[in-house]
Every structure is written in structure tokens, then in C-alpha cells.
Design a protein around this motif. Structure first.
Motif, PDB file in Angstrom:
ATOM      1  N   UNK A  67     -54.913   3.916  53.468  1.00 37.13           N
ATOM      2  CA  UNK A  67     -55.729   3.178  54.418  1.00 37.13           C
ATOM      3  C   UNK A  67     -54.915   2.470  55.478  1.00 37.13           C
ATOM      4  N   UNK A  68     -55.639   1.771  56.326  1.00 38.65           N
ATOM      5  CA  UNK A  68     -55.020   1.165  57.496  1.00 38.65           C
ATOM      6  C   UNK A  68     -53.991   0.116  57.117  1.00 38.65           C
ATOM      7  N   UNK A  69     -53.008   0.002  57.963  1.00 40.84           N
ATOM      8  CA  UNK A  69     -52.016  -1.044  57.794  1.00 40.84           C
ATOM      9  C   UNK A  69     -52.660  -2.408  58.056  1.00 40.84           C
ATOM     10  N   UNK A  70     -52.249  -3.387  57.281  1.00 40.09           N
ATOM     11  CA  UNK A  70     -52.752  -4.735  57.508  1.00 40.09           C
ATOM     12  C   UNK A  70     -52.024  -5.333  58.714  1.00 40.09           C
ATOM     13  N   UNK A  71     -52.613  -6.356  59.331  1.00 36.89           N
ATOM     14  CA  UNK A  71     -51.928  -7.029  60.439  1.00 36.89           C
ATOM     15  C   UNK A  71     -50.546  -7.532  60.029  1.00 36.89           C
ATOM     16  N   UNK A  72     -50.405  -7.981  58.782  1.00 32.22           N
ATOM     17  CA  UNK A  72     -49.097  -8.437  58.316  1.00 32.22           C
ATOM     18  C   UNK A  72     -48.104  -7.290  58.332  1.00 32.22           C
ATOM     19  N   UNK A  73     -48.555  -6.157  57.810  1.00 34.69           N
ATOM     20  CA  UNK A  73     -47.671  -4.992  57.785  1.00 34.69           C
ATOM     21  C   UNK A  73     -47.302  -4.564  59.200  1.00 34.69           C
ATOM     22  N   UNK A  74     -48.276  -4.613  60.079  1.00 36.91           N
ATOM     23  CA  UNK A  74     -47.992  -4.254  61.469  1.00 36.91           C
ATOM     24  C   UNK A  74     -46.946  -5.190  62.061  1.00 36.91           C
ATOM     25  N   UNK A  75     -47.094  -6.470  61.749  1.00 37.18           N
ATOM     26  CA  UNK A  75     -46.121  -7.435  62.252  1.00 37.18           C
ATOM     27  C   UNK A  75     -44.720  -7.135  61.759  1.00 37.18           C
ATOM     28  N   UNK A  76     -44.618  -6.813  60.487  1.00 33.90           N
ATOM     29  CA  UNK A  76     -43.308  -6.490  59.917  1.00 33.90           C
ATOM     30  C   UNK A  76     -42.718  -5.269  60.604  1.00 33.90           C
ATOM     31  N   UNK A  77     -43.548  -4.277  60.817  1.00 34.52           N
ATOM     32  CA  UNK A  77     -43.050  -3.063  61.466  1.00 34.52           C
ATOM     33  C   UNK A  77     -42.536  -3.376  62.867  1.00 34.52           C
ATOM     34  N   UNK A  78     -43.290  -4.188  63.593  1.00 28.19           N
ATOM     35  CA  UNK A  78     -42.863  -4.527  64.950  1.00 28.19           C
ATOM     36  C   UNK A  78     -41.544  -5.282  64.924  1.00 28.19           C
ATOM     37  N   UNK A  79     -41.447  -6.242  64.011  1.00 23.95           N
ATOM     38  CA  UNK A  79     -40.195  -6.991  63.900  1.00 23.95           C
ATOM     39  C   UNK A  79     -39.029  -6.083  63.575  1.00 23.95           C
ATOM     40  N   UNK A  80     -39.189  -5.285  62.545  1.00 26.72           N
ATOM     41  CA  UNK A  80     -38.064  -4.501  62.062  1.00 26.72           C
ATOM     42  C   UNK A  80     -37.732  -3.352  63.001  1.00 26.72           C
ATOM     43  N   UNK A  81     -38.752  -2.800  63.634  1.00 20.28           N
ATOM     44  CA  UNK A  81     -38.450  -1.753  64.605  1.00 20.28           C
ATOM     45  C   UNK A  81     -37.700  -2.338  65.797  1.00 20.28           C
ATOM     46  N   UNK A  82     -38.062  -3.561  66.151  1.00 18.84           N
ATOM     47  CA  UNK A  82     -37.310  -4.230  67.206  1.00 18.84           C
ATOM     48  C   UNK A  82     -35.870  -4.471  66.811  1.00 18.84           C
ATOM     49  N   UNK A  83     -35.660  -4.720  65.548  1.00 14.01           N
ATOM     50  CA  UNK A  83     -34.313  -5.028  65.061  1.00 14.01           C
ATOM     51  C   UNK A  83     -33.477  -3.778  64.856  1.00 14.01           C
ATOM     52  N   UNK A  84     -34.071  -2.751  64.315  1.00 11.53           N
ATOM     53  CA  UNK A  84     -33.305  -1.595  63.863  1.00 11.53           C
ATOM     54  C   UNK A  84     -33.591  -0.309  64.622  1.00 11.53           C
ATOM     55  N   UNK A  85     -34.616  -0.280  65.427  1.00  9.16           N
ATOM     56  CA  UNK A  85     -34.963   0.981  66.067  1.00  9.16           C
ATOM     57  C   UNK A  85     -35.648   1.923  65.105  1.00  9.16           C
ATOM     58  N   UNK A 234     -41.821 -13.305  66.804  1.00 12.08           N
ATOM     59  CA  UNK A 234     -43.200 -13.624  66.439  1.00 12.08           C
ATOM     60  C   UNK A 234     -44.063 -13.692  67.706  1.00 12.08           C
ATOM     61  N   UNK A 235     -43.507 -14.355  68.717  1.00 14.24           N
ATOM     62  CA  UNK A 235     -44.230 -14.405  69.979  1.00 14.24           C
ATOM     63  C   UNK A 235     -44.473 -13.007  70.515  1.00 14.24           C
ATOM     64  N   UNK A 236     -43.422 -12.212  70.427  1.00 10.31           N
ATOM     65  CA  UNK A 236     -43.539 -10.855  70.941  1.00 10.31           C
ATOM     66  C   UNK A 236     -44.614 -10.086  70.187  1.00 10.31           C
ATOM     67  N   UNK A 237     -44.582 -10.242  68.871  1.00 16.06           N
ATOM     68  CA  UNK A 237     -45.570  -9.532  68.061  1.00 16.06           C
ATOM     69  C   UNK A 237     -46.976 -10.006  68.406  1.00 16.06           C
ATOM     70  N   UNK A 238     -47.102 -11.324  68.612  1.00 18.04           N
ATOM     71  CA  UNK A 238     -48.409 -11.846  68.980  1.00 18.04           C
ATOM     72  C   UNK A 238     -48.856 -11.300  70.329  1.00 18.04           C
ATOM     73  N   UNK A 239     -47.904 -11.307  71.248  1.00 22.63           N
ATOM     74  CA  UNK A 239     -48.239 -10.781  72.561  1.00 22.63           C
ATOM     75  C   UNK A 239     -48.654  -9.326  72.451  1.00 22.63           C
ATOM     76  N   UNK A 240     -47.897  -8.622  71.628  1.00 20.69           N
ATOM     77  CA  UNK A 240     -48.239  -7.221  71.441  1.00 20.69           C
ATOM     78  C   UNK A 240     -49.618  -7.096  70.818  1.00 20.69           C
ATOM     79  N   UNK A 241     -49.835  -7.899  69.787  1.00 13.68           N
ATOM     80  CA  UNK A 241     -51.139  -7.909  69.126  1.00 13.68           C
ATOM     81  C   UNK A 241     -52.250  -8.100  70.131  1.00 13.68           C
ATOM     82  N   UNK A 242     -52.118  -9.182  70.883  1.00 12.65           N
ATOM     83  CA  UNK A 242     -53.233  -9.508  71.756  1.00 12.65           C
ATOM     84  C   UNK A 242     -53.399  -8.448  72.828  1.00 12.65           C
ATOM     85  N   UNK A 243     -52.252  -7.873  73.208  1.00 15.05           N
ATOM     86  CA  UNK A 243     -52.339  -6.908  74.289  1.00 15.05           C
ATOM     87  C   UNK A 243     -52.933  -5.578  73.828  1.00 15.05           C
TER      88      UNK A 243
END
Length: 260
Positions: A67-85, A234-243
Motif C-alpha cells: 500500500x501507499x507510503x505514509x507521509x512519515x515514510x515519504x519524509x524519510x525518503x526525501x531526507x535520505x535521497x537528499x543526503x545520499x542520492x 524538514x523545511x524542504x520536505x514540508x515545502x515539497x509536501x505542500x507543493x
DNA sequence: AAAATCAGCAACCGCAACAAA
DNA sequence: CTTTGTTGCGGTTGCTGATTT
């Protein structure tokens, strides 16, 4: 002596049937995970070892979340992808029950710029080129005020990054650079947040794209790792979220309501 | 209403690292 | 030490159902 049999073997390909799944599950029950190349010999499945491993890891393995990724999981992915590519399997280790394939698909459909070989893209590249200088300016300013990130730093997590940074920075410097950071991230954000550049930034973080316009130099990506902190991402993820995510969800809801 | 396009996803491929022979 | 086999990874494709034209 047995070798000849494999050569003529025609492996089945394509989607798996429930019957095949059962055979594979049974095989793993008897023999455990691994030894994938012998699945065909023992179970009668006409699948290559690679195919069997993939099916097990991505679909049959117990403990997988569907099933769908939770918002928390999405946040983690955004953080870690930003960190590691695009280190999908590494990222997947931080998301129990999710597979690298799933995360890769998620990022690809959500972050990756659609490659329309149209004038659109040419315009985009032009924009990037025009703004390169602005990036460089921000870059140089940051690098002159902030202790550089070192390649040999063993930064595994966000917290590591913060620890290393604060270790190396006096509180005066920290305050100073933080106020600078606030300004410059703000201006940087203005540039990046315009149509599509943010997506591209997320996607390219930490990757080598030698043929692309020099949008993300190594120095800027180092700057982000060394300087940025949880709060920034976190800000970036939020911005991404909202966008994207939130507006996408609203769109979907609106569309499904429209049909009623 | 049909055709074209798109999005999401499962599965494939080549490559590289590692292991076994 | 070379050869051969296996596993894991990341990029990419291709199928299917939904959406748009």
C-alpha cells in the motif's frame, strides 16, 4: 555433465502467476532464502535465479508493507535521497518493509523531471545556465564562511552530520553562519523553487551527472550536507509536501468527487 | 466513442563485487 | 592466479489501467 541442460533452458519471463508464487514460497520454506540459482532444479519453476530472488525480495518476503507510503515514510525518503542520492537499497534499510524497487519507483514518479524533448526543456536548460552564476555566488559566499565538509567524514545519518558540524564550529561561528544561512538559503530557495528546478535538484542531489548543466556542483552539495541540518531538510520536505504531495492529494480527491 | 497519452508498477537487463573452484 | 558462478544494485523497459484529446 549437467551443464548442457542449463544452456537449452528457456526461462519463463514476465509476470508471476499465483501458482509460481506458491512454488517459490514452498522452495523457501524447505531450503531457506538464498541459493536462488538452484530453485529451478528443486522446485520445477522455470524461472532464473535472478527472477526468483527478485520476486521473493520485492513481493513474497514476509514483513513487506503493502500500500501507499505514509507521509512519515515519504519524509524519510526525501531526507535520505537528499543526503545520499539514488542509493535506493541504502534508503530502503531505513524503511522497514519497503523495498528498494518501491522507493526507486516512488522517487522516479514524484521527483524526476519528465523528459519531454521539447522546446520546454531547452528553455529549462537556458534558465539553469543563466542562473548558474547566482548559484556560484551563493556558493562562494557560503564556503568562505562555513567550515567545509570533508569527504572522509563518516556521516551516516542526519544526526551525524549535525554532530560533525557543531563539533567543528564555535558557537559564534555557528550563529554567524546560521544567520547567513538563513539569508542565503532563502535566496537560493527563491531560485530553486521556481518551476521544476526543485524537482531536478532533489533528483540530482548526490549523483554524478557530468553532462548536465552545472546546476549542482559538488561544492554546493557538500555545503548542503555539512551546513544544512535537520531543520533545513524538514523545511524542504514540508515545502515539497505542500507543493506537490498535498496538492496532488487534493487534486485526486477533487477528481474522485467530481465523478459522483 | 475511439485513439492517444500518461502514470504506476513489476520485472528485466547489464554491470560489478564477491565467492567458489 | 584465473575462471566461473552467484548475488545485489541501479537504470530502464514494458504492461495495464486510467485519463485526456
Amino acid at each position: 555433465m549437467m551443464g548442457w541442460r542449463m544452456q537449452d533452458q528457456e526461462w519463463r519471463k514476465g509476470p508471476w502467476t499465483p501458482a509460481e508464487d506458491d512454488l517459490l514460497i514452498e522452495y523457501v520454506r524447505m531450503h531457506g532464502e538464498g541459493r536462488w540459482s538452484s530453485v529451478a532444479d528443486c522446485s520445477g519453476l522455470k524461472r532464473s535465479g535472478k527472477s526468483c530472488r527478485l520476486r521473493w525480495v520485492n513481493y513474497l518476503r514476509p514483513g513487506l508493507k503493502k500500500g501507499q507510503l505514509t507521509p512519515q515514510e515519504e519524509g524519510i525518503i526525501i531526507e535520505l535521497h537528499g543526503l545520499w542520492g539514488n542509493k535506493w537499497s541504502t534508503i530502503a534499510r531505513y524503511l522497514p518493509g519497503r523495498t528498494d524497487n518501491e522507493i526507486k519507483n516512488y522517487c522516479r514518479t514524484n521527483f524526476k523531471k519528465k523528459t519531454t524533448p521539447s522546446q520546454n526543456q531547452k528553455q529549462q536548460k537556458l534558465k539553469v545556465a543563466l542562473r548558474r552564476d547566482q548559484y556560484q555566488q551563493v556558493n562562494e559566499m557560503m564556503n568562505s564562511n562555513v567550515l567545509p565538509y570533508r569527504d572522509d567524514d563518516n556521516i551516516g545519518t542526519m544526526d551525524d552530520a549535525i554532530a560533525v558540524k557543531s563539533e567543528r564550529t564555535t558557537s559564534d561561528q555557528q550563529q554567524h553562519s546560521q544567520s547567513l544561512m538563513a539569508q542565503d538559503v532563502a535566496s537560493w530557495w527563491d531560485i530553486v523553487s521556481e518551476d521544476g528546478l526543485w524537482d531536478e535538484f532533489l533528483w540530482n542531489q548526490g549523483n554524478d551527472h557530468p553532462n548536465q548543466p552545472v546546476m549542482m556542483e559538488q561544492s554546493l552539495s557538500s555545503f548542503l550536507v555539512g551546513l544544512s541540518s535537520k531543520q533545513y531538510l524538514r523545511n524542504a520536505a514540508e515545502a515539497y509536501d505542500s507543493k506537490h504531495i498535498i496538492s496532488d492529494s487534493l487534486d485526486k480527491i477533487a477528481k474522485s468527487n467530481k465523478g459522483k
